[in-house]
Motif scaffolding. Sequence first.
Motif, PDB file in Angstrom:
ATOM      1  N   LEU A 175      36.212  34.653  32.711  1.00 51.73           N
ATOM      2  CA  LEU A 175      35.868  33.840  33.871  1.00 51.73           C
ATOM      3  C   LEU A 175      34.639  34.445  34.548  1.00 51.73           C
ATOM      4  O   LEU A 175      34.660  35.607  34.958  1.00 51.73           O
ATOM      5  CB  LEU A 175      37.040  33.812  34.859  1.00 51.73           C
ATOM      6  N   ARG A 176      33.594  33.655  34.636  1.00 46.99           N
ATOM      7  CA  ARG A 176      32.373  34.099  35.313  1.00 46.99           C
ATOM      8  C   ARG A 176      32.388  33.569  36.739  1.00 46.99           C
ATOM      9  O   ARG A 176      32.459  32.362  36.955  1.00 46.99           O
ATOM     10  CB  ARG A 176      31.135  33.605  34.554  1.00 46.99           C
ATOM     11  N   LEU A 177      32.325  34.473  37.684  1.00 45.07           N
ATOM     12  CA  LEU A 177      32.390  34.086  39.090  1.00 45.07           C
ATOM     13  C   LEU A 177      31.085  33.448  39.539  1.00 45.07           C
ATOM     14  O   LEU A 177      30.004  33.988  39.258  1.00 45.07           O
ATOM     15  CB  LEU A 177      32.672  35.318  39.960  1.00 45.07           C
ATOM     16  N   PRO A 178      31.135  32.309  40.222  1.00 45.47           N
ATOM     17  CA  PRO A 178      29.911  31.732  40.800  1.00 45.47           C
ATOM     18  C   PRO A 178      29.254  32.755  41.724  1.00 45.47           C
ATOM     19  O   PRO A 178      29.950  33.485  42.458  1.00 45.47           O
ATOM     20  CB  PRO A 178      30.440  30.523  41.584  1.00 45.47           C
ATOM     21  N   GLU A 179      27.946  32.835  41.688  1.00 47.76           N
ATOM     22  CA  GLU A 179      27.234  33.876  42.418  1.00 47.76           C
ATOM     23  C   GLU A 179      27.535  33.847  43.919  1.00 47.76           C
ATOM     24  O   GLU A 179      27.707  34.903  44.547  1.00 47.76           O
ATOM     25  CB  GLU A 179      25.732  33.744  42.178  1.00 47.76           C
ATOM     26  N   GLY A 180      27.612  32.654  44.502  1.00 49.97           N
ATOM     27  CA  GLY A 180      27.908  32.567  45.937  1.00 49.97           C
ATOM     28  C   GLY A 180      29.262  33.165  46.261  1.00 49.97           C
ATOM     29  O   GLY A 180      29.412  33.926  47.230  1.00 49.97           O
ATOM     30  N   LEU A 181      30.272  32.854  45.463  1.00 51.46           N
ATOM     31  CA  LEU A 181      31.611  33.396  45.670  1.00 51.46           C
ATOM     32  C   LEU A 181      31.626  34.895  45.430  1.00 51.46           C
ATOM     33  O   LEU A 181      32.279  35.646  46.160  1.00 51.46           O
ATOM     34  CB  LEU A 181      32.602  32.697  44.742  1.00 51.46           C
ATOM     35  N   ARG A 182      30.904  35.351  44.408  1.00 49.54           N
ATOM     36  CA  ARG A 182      30.862  36.784  44.108  1.00 49.54           C
ATOM     37  C   ARG A 182      30.339  37.576  45.305  1.00 49.54           C
ATOM     38  O   ARG A 182      30.901  38.615  45.684  1.00 49.54           O
ATOM     39  CB  ARG A 182      29.987  37.035  42.879  1.00 49.54           C
ATOM     40  N   LYS A 183      29.272  37.096  45.919  1.00 50.68           N
ATOM     41  CA  LYS A 183      28.706  37.791  47.076  1.00 50.68           C
ATOM     42  C   LYS A 183      29.678  37.784  48.254  1.00 50.68           C
ATOM     43  O   LYS A 183      29.809  38.787  48.973  1.00 50.68           O
ATOM     44  CB  LYS A 183      27.384  37.142  47.479  1.00 50.68           C
ATOM     45  N   GLU A 184      30.358  36.658  48.463  1.00 53.21           N
ATOM     46  CA  GLU A 184      31.329  36.571  49.556  1.00 53.21           C
ATOM     47  C   GLU A 184      32.498  37.529  49.328  1.00 53.21           C
ATOM     48  O   GLU A 184      32.985  38.163  50.276  1.00 53.21           O
ATOM     49  CB  GLU A 184      31.828  35.128  49.693  1.00 53.21           C
ATOM     50  N   LEU A 185      32.955  37.635  48.093  1.00 52.55           N
ATOM     51  CA  LEU A 185      34.059  38.550  47.778  1.00 52.55           C
ATOM     52  C   LEU A 185      33.628  40.007  47.972  1.00 52.55           C
ATOM     53  O   LEU A 185      34.405  40.834  48.474  1.00 52.55           O
ATOM     54  CB  LEU A 185      34.534  38.332  46.338  1.00 52.55           C
ATOM     55  N   LEU A 186      32.398  40.311  47.577  1.00 48.69           N
ATOM     56  CA  LEU A 186      31.887  41.678  47.756  1.00 48.69           C
ATOM     57  C   LEU A 186      31.774  42.035  49.235  1.00 48.69           C
ATOM     58  O   LEU A 186      32.162  43.136  49.652  1.00 48.69           O
ATOM     59  CB  LEU A 186      30.524  41.833  47.076  1.00 48.69           C
ATOM     60  N   ASP A 187      31.261  41.115  50.026  1.00 54.91           N
ATOM     61  CA  ASP A 187      31.158  41.348  51.470  1.00 54.91           C
ATOM     62  C   ASP A 187      32.547  41.578  52.066  1.00 54.91           C
ATOM     63  O   ASP A 187      32.738  42.458  52.916  1.00 54.91           O
ATOM     64  CB  ASP A 187      30.492  40.153  52.160  1.00 54.91           C
TER      65      ASP A 187
END
Length: 274
Positions: A175-187
């Motif tokens: 599963l490749r995380l959408p970039e927008g969601l990835r950044k939100e999860l990291l934050d």
Amino acid sequence: MVSVLWEERKEEITLELIDGFLDDLDKKGRGKGSLQNYRRILTELYRYLPEEKTIGRETGMDWKTYLEEQGLQSATVNTYMSVWNSFLQYLGHREWQINAFGRKTEKVQPELSRREYLRLLSAAKQMEKEKVYLLIKTLGGAGMRIQELSQLTVDAVEQGVVELTYHNAKKRRILRLPEGLRKELLDFTRREGRTWGVVFCSQDGAPMSRTSVNYCINSVSREAQVPEEKANPRCLWKMYQETCRRIRCNVDVLVEQSYQRMMEEEQLLTGWKI
């Protein structure tokens, strides 16, 4: 003491045991098609079971829940449970059968629309429930199943790719995380002070339970004006699948149209009557 021992009782399942059950059905005059269907379903059950290949009191309901989460129609789940009950009767464990399973699954599952999904996200944002927002987006937007949430780690988010295992670790998917969601999860994880481990966890660090996930998502349904019965991981998963199906249909149409245009251009160049 006797009651505890009885509840923990287990039965080991082998392929030979399944063959014996099918032989018994054959002797009773069961048709060839039915026997093939029984074998297929019981083979799926065998693959679903944990490594020790044992069943117990909770196995039937756990398997039923698993099948429903895979998006199987209620009629199909009913068929599986009917085979399960017949197999248990053969084993002498009628106390482990699933009772009245048909009545529980006859009700049509509600469908969450994409617009309702977006309202859930907006409501979670307005209510400043960041964890709920991210849960909804991970399940409905990225297409992660609820049973896979424990595999979403901080390290996987940093990589942007999650290698998911399911069906007792016998099957895998990427599963490749959408970039927008990835950044939100990291934050989110950075503000929470977590540099490792599961992203969605309880206060003690353990992965969130199904009950907790359901409660979180359902907590914004009223504000989002979405029926409570639609605000759950199962409906989010079904919405994700339906969205992907529609996109594939559109892609198929575009491919067909492009191919037709190519054929028309080639006809102008190489047609029999030019």
